[in-house]
Design a protein around this motif. Structure first.
Motif, PDB file in Angstrom:
ATOM      1  N   LEU A   1       0.773  -1.334  -0.069  1.00 24.38           N
ATOM      2  CA  LEU A   1      -0.058   0.187  -0.068  1.00 24.38           C
ATOM      3  C   LEU A   1       0.849   1.163  -0.076  1.00 24.38           C
ATOM      4  CD1 LEU A   1      -2.750   1.395   0.142  1.00 24.38           C
ATOM      5  CD2 LEU A   1      -2.697   1.282   2.588  1.00 24.38           C
TER       6      LEU A   1
ATOM      7  N   VAL B   1      -2.961   2.864   8.881  1.00 24.21           N
ATOM      8  CA  VAL B   1      -3.052   1.352   8.830  1.00 24.21           C
ATOM      9  C   VAL B   1      -2.984   0.730  10.330  1.00 24.21           C
ATOM     10  CG1 VAL B   1      -1.994  -0.699   8.255  1.00 24.21           C
ATOM     11  CG2 VAL B   1      -1.825   0.925   6.692  1.00 24.21           C
TER      12      VAL B   1
ATOM     13  N   GLN C   1     -15.041  -3.810   5.903  1.00 21.03           N
ATOM     14  CA  GLN C   1     -14.270  -2.461   5.590  1.00 21.03           C
ATOM     15  C   GLN C   1     -12.916  -2.959   4.980  1.00 21.03           C
ATOM     16  OE1 GLN C   1     -14.723   0.643   8.387  1.00 21.03           O
ATOM     17  NE2 GLN C   1     -16.439   1.586   7.158  1.00 21.03           N
ATOM     18  N   ASP C   2     -12.299  -3.595   6.201  1.00 20.98           N
ATOM     19  CA  ASP C   2     -10.938  -4.147   6.037  1.00 20.98           C
ATOM     20  C   ASP C   2     -10.699  -5.206   4.763  1.00 20.98           C
ATOM     21  OD1 ASP C   2      -9.790  -2.417   7.640  1.00 20.98           O
ATOM     22  OD2 ASP C   2      -9.015  -3.906   9.078  1.00 20.98           O
TER      23      ASP C   2
ATOM     24  N   GLU D   1     -12.645  -5.485   2.192  1.00 13.34           N
ATOM     25  CA  GLU D   1     -12.814  -4.580   0.869  1.00 13.34           C
ATOM     26  C   GLU D   1     -11.381  -3.810   0.817  1.00 13.34           C
ATOM     27  OE1 GLU D   1     -15.855  -2.019   1.359  1.00 13.34           O
ATOM     28  OE2 GLU D   1     -17.560  -3.820   1.028  1.00 13.34           O
ATOM     29  N   ARG D   2     -10.783  -3.291   1.632  1.00  7.43           N
ATOM     30  CA  ARG D   2      -9.664  -2.416   1.197  1.00  7.43           C
ATOM     31  C   ARG D   2      -8.527  -3.281   0.939  1.00  7.43           C
ATOM     32  NH1 ARG D   2      -6.254   0.735   6.149  1.00  7.43           N
ATOM     33  NH2 ARG D   2      -5.235   2.300   4.867  1.00  7.43           N
ATOM     34  N   TRP D   3      -8.315  -4.367   1.832  1.00  2.54           N
ATOM     35  CA  TRP D   3      -7.050  -5.104   1.466  1.00  2.54           C
ATOM     36  C   TRP D   3      -7.231  -5.999   0.132  1.00  2.54           C
ATOM     37  CZ3 TRP D   3      -3.361  -2.866   3.262  1.00  2.54           C
ATOM     38  CH2 TRP D   3      -3.243  -2.159   4.627  1.00  2.54           C
TER      39      TRP D   3
ATOM     40  N   ARG E   1      -8.588  -4.855  -2.593  1.00  5.39           N
ATOM     41  CA  ARG E   1      -8.207  -3.977  -3.451  1.00  5.39           C
ATOM     42  C   ARG E   1      -6.598  -3.949  -3.585  1.00  5.39           C
ATOM     43  NH1 ARG E   1     -12.315  -0.650  -1.418  1.00  5.39           N
ATOM     44  NH2 ARG E   1     -10.697   0.548  -0.293  1.00  5.39           N
ATOM     45  N   VAL E   2      -6.063  -3.786  -2.418  1.00  2.00           N
ATOM     46  CA  VAL E   2      -4.379  -3.869  -2.505  1.00  2.00           C
ATOM     47  C   VAL E   2      -3.867  -4.922  -3.024  1.00  2.00           C
ATOM     48  CG1 VAL E   2      -2.613  -3.555  -0.974  1.00  2.00           C
ATOM     49  CG2 VAL E   2      -4.481  -2.170  -0.607  1.00  2.00           C
TER      50      VAL E   2
END
Length: 213
Positions: free
Chosen positions: A59, A137, A195-196, A198-200, A202-203
């Motif tokens: 990230l 983070v 949320q986490d 989805e976020r990770w 994407r990364v």
């Protein structure tokens, strides 16, 4: 499936990570590290011992289009030993394996990935203070029950755990590990989990990381 197979109970606590480099790296700040990496693409390396820390570095890299090569290790201890020995240039990791070495001057902590400075290393600036206000983070430790567990039981567990986490001695012991006690509700934890994920995800997808059993 972490969403379908488990029922959130409560978060025990969250902990930030530390962007840390070997003293041989000619950078005394995050900005200097970014400038050095851009001047010498592919020269610096980073070591990690598990996926969450790899994702954190990726990230960081993606935010600034940096070319830093990944060297995987079988656990945090080997990755820290590699950093101490200069086998890799940097890492992003939680505090317990790093704190004694940063305090001793064997490693250089450039920034903490939290909104405020960490009590275990108060001299290390936040990412925002270091010029990266969009980089925050935190990893976390939480309790879950099997899917389908009675809401009454979930609420009872959450209430009792939250009460325990308010005890000064418990909060102090967690703080020594760099963990900020939580005790949030089951609904709040469910939101953090989604949320986490989805976020990770994407990364991982954007950087080409693949998860294999």
């Amino acid at each position: 499936d972490p969403i379908k197979d488990f029922a959130p109970v409560t978060m025990v606590g969250a902990f930030p990570l530390f962007l840390t480099i070997h003293p041989s790296v000619e950078a005394n700040s995050v900005r200097e590290l970014i400038a050095l990496t851009r001047a010498r693409p592919g020269h610096l390396t980073y070591g990690t011992g598990s996926t969450p820390f790899q994702l954190a570095v990726e990230l960081f890299k993606s935010r600034h289009q940096l070319d830093i090569r990944h060297i995987p290790y079988k656990g945090s201890a080997p990755s820290v030993n590699a950093l101490l020995g200069g086998e890799v240039s940097m890492t992003i990791l939680d505090s317990p394996p790093l704190v004694p070495h940063i305090r001793a001057g064997k490693l250089r902590g450039l920034a903490v990935t939290a909104a405020r400075r960490a009590a275990v290393l108060p001299d290390v600036p936040t990412m925002a203070e270091a010029g990266m206000p969009d980089f925050e983070v935190a990893l976390w430790t939480s309790l879950f029950a099997p899917a389908g567990t009675s809401p009454v039981i979930i609420k009872k567990l959450q209430t009792e755990i939250a009460r325990i986490l308010q005890a000064p001695d418990i909060r102090e012991r967690l703080a020594l590990l760099g963990i900020e006690a939580s005790g949030m509700s089951a609904d709040e934890l469910a939101l953090v989990l989604r949320q986490d994920i989805e976020r990770w995800t994407r990364v991982a997808r954007s950087t080409g990381i693949r998860f294999t059993p």
